[in-house]
Write a protein that holds these residues in place. Structure first.
Motif, PDB file in Angstrom:
ATOM      1  N   ILE A 180      63.393 -29.563  35.302  1.00  0.00           N
ATOM      2  CA  ILE A 180      63.615 -30.782  34.920  1.00  0.00           C
ATOM      3  C   ILE A 180      62.687 -31.867  34.589  1.00  0.00           C
ATOM      4  O   ILE A 180      62.778 -32.724  33.706  1.00  0.00           O
ATOM      5  CB  ILE A 180      64.383 -31.538  36.450  1.00  0.00           C
ATOM      6  CG1 ILE A 180      65.723 -31.049  36.666  1.00  0.00           C
ATOM      7  CG2 ILE A 180      64.753 -33.214  36.383  1.00  0.00           C
ATOM      8  CD1 ILE A 180      66.203 -31.051  38.155  1.00  0.00           C
ATOM      9  N   ASN A 181      61.409 -31.418  34.794  1.00  0.00           N
ATOM     10  CA  ASN A 181      60.151 -32.173  34.388  1.00  0.00           C
ATOM     11  C   ASN A 181      60.071 -33.526  34.550  1.00  0.00           C
ATOM     12  O   ASN A 181      60.025 -34.293  33.516  1.00  0.00           O
ATOM     13  CB  ASN A 181      60.070 -31.739  32.721  1.00  0.00           C
ATOM     14  CG  ASN A 181      59.729 -30.432  32.712  1.00  0.00           C
ATOM     15  OD1 ASN A 181      59.285 -29.645  33.293  1.00  0.00           O
ATOM     16  ND2 ASN A 181      60.622 -29.604  31.551  1.00  0.00           N
ATOM     17  N   CYS A 182      60.312 -34.008  35.736  1.00  0.00           N
ATOM     18  CA  CYS A 182      59.941 -35.513  35.831  1.00  0.00           C
ATOM     19  C   CYS A 182      58.728 -35.922  35.889  1.00  0.00           C
ATOM     20  O   CYS A 182      57.874 -35.109  36.245  1.00  0.00           O
ATOM     21  CB  CYS A 182      60.548 -35.831  37.638  1.00  0.00           C
ATOM     22  SG  CYS A 182      62.025 -35.239  38.037  1.00  0.00           S
ATOM     23  N   GLN A 209      56.870 -26.151  39.561  1.00  0.00           N
ATOM     24  CA  GLN A 209      57.563 -26.482  38.465  1.00  0.00           C
ATOM     25  C   GLN A 209      57.765 -25.087  37.454  1.00  0.00           C
ATOM     26  O   GLN A 209      58.843 -24.865  36.973  1.00  0.00           O
ATOM     27  CB  GLN A 209      57.210 -27.518  37.442  1.00  0.00           C
ATOM     28  CG  GLN A 209      57.602 -29.083  37.938  1.00  0.00           C
ATOM     29  CD  GLN A 209      57.217 -30.010  36.845  1.00  0.00           C
ATOM     30  OE1 GLN A 209      56.986 -29.669  35.699  1.00  0.00           O
ATOM     31  NE2 GLN A 209      57.071 -31.181  37.259  1.00  0.00           N
ATOM     32  N   GLY A 256      66.909 -32.173  42.048  1.00  0.00           N
ATOM     33  CA  GLY A 256      66.718 -33.058  40.982  1.00  0.00           C
ATOM     34  C   GLY A 256      67.677 -33.540  39.822  1.00  0.00           C
ATOM     35  O   GLY A 256      67.717 -34.215  39.185  1.00  0.00           O
ATOM     36  N   CYS A 293      56.059 -35.852  38.950  1.00  0.00           N
ATOM     37  CA  CYS A 293      56.559 -34.932  39.987  1.00  0.00           C
ATOM     38  C   CYS A 293      55.617 -34.700  41.041  1.00  0.00           C
ATOM     39  O   CYS A 293      54.338 -34.469  40.882  1.00  0.00           O
ATOM     40  CB  CYS A 293      57.081 -33.558  39.431  1.00  0.00           C
ATOM     41  SG  CYS A 293      57.194 -32.276  40.473  1.00  0.00           S
ATOM     42  N   PHE A 329      63.150 -37.643  40.157  1.00  0.00           N
ATOM     43  CA  PHE A 329      62.062 -38.421  40.555  1.00  0.00           C
ATOM     44  C   PHE A 329      62.125 -39.594  39.314  1.00  0.00           C
ATOM     45  O   PHE A 329      61.433 -38.955  38.209  1.00  0.00           O
ATOM     46  CB  PHE A 329      60.937 -37.821  41.016  1.00  0.00           C
ATOM     47  CG  PHE A 329      59.885 -38.588  41.298  1.00  0.00           C
ATOM     48  CD1 PHE A 329      59.935 -39.695  42.167  1.00  0.00           C
ATOM     49  CD2 PHE A 329      58.715 -38.813  40.268  1.00  0.00           C
ATOM     50  CE1 PHE A 329      59.050 -40.510  42.700  1.00  0.00           C
ATOM     51  CE2 PHE A 329      57.516 -39.754  40.593  1.00  0.00           C
ATOM     52  CZ  PHE A 329      57.577 -40.588  41.801  1.00  0.00           C
ATOM     53  N   CYS A 382      61.550 -25.162  38.375  1.00  0.00           N
ATOM     54  CA  CYS A 382      62.331 -26.244  37.957  1.00  0.00           C
ATOM     55  C   CYS A 382      62.151 -26.768  36.696  1.00  0.00           C
ATOM     56  O   CYS A 382      61.271 -26.568  35.856  1.00  0.00           O
ATOM     57  CB  CYS A 382      61.546 -27.570  38.844  1.00  0.00           C
ATOM     58  SG  CYS A 382      62.555 -28.988  38.471  1.00  0.00           S
ATOM     59  N   GLY A 402      61.825 -27.881  46.527  1.00  0.00           N
ATOM     60  CA  GLY A 402      61.274 -27.211  45.529  1.00  0.00           C
ATOM     61  C   GLY A 402      60.156 -28.101  44.646  1.00  0.00           C
ATOM     62  O   GLY A 402      59.702 -28.799  45.293  1.00  0.00           O
ATOM     63  N   GLY A 403      60.374 -27.525  43.517  1.00  0.00           N
ATOM     64  CA  GLY A 403      61.320 -26.806  42.746  1.00  0.00           C
ATOM     65  C   GLY A 403      62.648 -27.309  42.903  1.00  0.00           C
ATOM     66  O   GLY A 403      62.921 -28.199  43.325  1.00  0.00           O
ATOM     67  N   GLU A 404      63.556 -26.558  41.979  1.00  0.00           N
ATOM     68  CA  GLU A 404      64.933 -27.133  41.989  1.00  0.00           C
ATOM     69  C   GLU A 404      65.846 -25.848  42.797  1.00  0.00           C
ATOM     70  O   GLU A 404      65.896 -24.955  42.105  1.00  0.00           O
ATOM     71  CB  GLU A 404      65.144 -27.306  40.567  1.00  0.00           C
ATOM     72  CG  GLU A 404      66.702 -27.216  40.147  1.00  0.00           C
ATOM     73  CD  GLU A 404      67.241 -28.727  41.175  1.00  0.00           C
ATOM     74  OE1 GLU A 404      66.729 -29.671  41.187  1.00  0.00           O
ATOM     75  OE2 GLU A 404      68.537 -28.441  41.633  1.00  0.00           O
TER      76      GLU A 404
HETATM   77  S1  SF4 Z   1      60.323 -34.369  41.146  1.00  0.00           S
HETATM   78 FE1  SF4 Z   1      61.640 -32.404  41.833  1.00  0.00          FE
HETATM   79  S2  SF4 Z   1      63.117 -32.226  40.337  1.00  0.00           S
HETATM   80 FE2  SF4 Z   1      61.412 -33.508  39.183  1.00  0.00          FE
HETATM   81  S3  SF4 Z   1      60.289 -31.882  38.258  1.00  0.00           S
HETATM   82 FE3  SF4 Z   1      59.432 -32.104  40.330  1.00  0.00          FE
HETATM   83  S4  SF4 Z   1      60.476 -30.510  41.520  1.00  0.00           S
HETATM   84 FE4  SF4 Z   1      61.552 -30.776  39.703  1.00  0.00          FE
END
Ligand code: SF4
Length: 185
Positions: free
Chosen positions: A38-40, A49, A110, A43, A132, A36, A82-84
Motif C-alpha cells: 500500500i506504501n502509505c 513493507q 491498510g 508508514c 495511514f 505490504c 503488519g505489514g498488510e
Molecule cells: S501504514 Fe500499514 S498499510 Fe500503510 S504502508 Fe505501512 S504497513 Fe502498509
C-alpha cells in the motif's frame, strides 16, 4: 480442510508479541506480518513493507504460538497487523481456528473494508481499516494513526470496548510484554 492441508498453509511473519495490552483491549497476542503493497507515506512500520520472505511458518506452527500465549497469559484474543495482513493467503482459515479456541480477532488493514475479501472481513471480530494518511493524524485515538481509519465491529465481541481507543485512557501501566522470534526457512 484436512490436517495435511493445514500444515501446507504458510504465513510470512515478521514478529510476534505473546502478550501485549497496547494492541487492542485485554491481554492479546499480536502478530505482525511481513509485506505490504500500500506504501502509505509516513508508514510507521517501513521495515514490514518489503514483499520478501521473513519468518515463514505453517498454520499449525502459528497456532501453536498463539496457544502458548493463551496458556501462559490467558489472552482474550489476537491482533493481526503488519505489514498488510490481507496479503496472507489462508488467513481466513487461520482465523476460523482461532475462533474455535474461543479467542477474539482484531485485524488492521491498510485497505478499506469494501475492498477486502468479504469472507476475510467476516472472519474477524473487529476490523480497523484504511491506509495511514499523514495529513490526517489522529491525536484523539490511540493505535489508529489517522482520522480516516474506521472501527468496524463485525461481531458484537468488542462493541463495548470502543473507549479503549480513546486517547484519554493512559497505557503507561502496561507491564509484561513477551516477544517470540521464529527461526523460519
Ligand atoms: S501504514 Fe500499514 S498499510 Fe500503510 S504502508 Fe505501512 S504497513 Fe502498509
Amino acid at each position: 480442510m484436512d490436517s495435511n492441508l493445514n500444515s501446507m498453509i504458510k504465513f510470512n511473519v515478521a514478529y510476534i508479541k505473546l502478550l501485549t495490552k497496547i494492541e487492542g483491549p485485554f491481554n492479546r497476542c499480536c502478530i505482525w506480518f511481513q509485506g505490504c503493497n500500500i506504501n502509505c507515506k509516513g508508514c510507521g512500520n517501513p521495515d514490514l513493507q518489503a514483499l520478501k520472505p521473513n519468518h515463514i511458518v505453517t498454520e499449525d506452527e502459528l497456532l501453536n504460538i498463539v496457544l502458548i500465549a493463551k496458556d501462559k497469559y490467558k489472552i482474550e484474543g489476537i491482533t493481526l497487523t503488519g505489514g498488510e495482513p490481507s496479503l496472507q493467503v489462508g488467513l481466513k482459515h487461520f482465523n476460523s481456528r482461532i475462533h474455535e479456541l474461543g479467542l477474539g480477532i482484531i485485524m488492521f488493514s491498510g485497505k478499506t473494508k469494501d475492498s477486502l475479501d468479504e469472507e476475510l472481513v467476516n472472519s474477524v471480530d473487529l476490523l480497523i481499516d484504511g491506509p495511514f494518511l499523514e495529513n490526517q493524524i489522529d491525536r484523539d485515538r490511540i493505535l489508529l494513526g489517522s482520522k480516516n481509519k474506521k472501527l468496524h465491529f463485525i461481531t458484537d465481541r468488542y462493541t463495548k470496548e470502543e473507549d479503549y481507543f480513546n486517547l484519554s485512557i493512559s497505557r503507561e501501566e502496561v507491564v509484561a510484554e513477551d516477544y517470540i522470534f521464529i527461526n523460519g526457512d
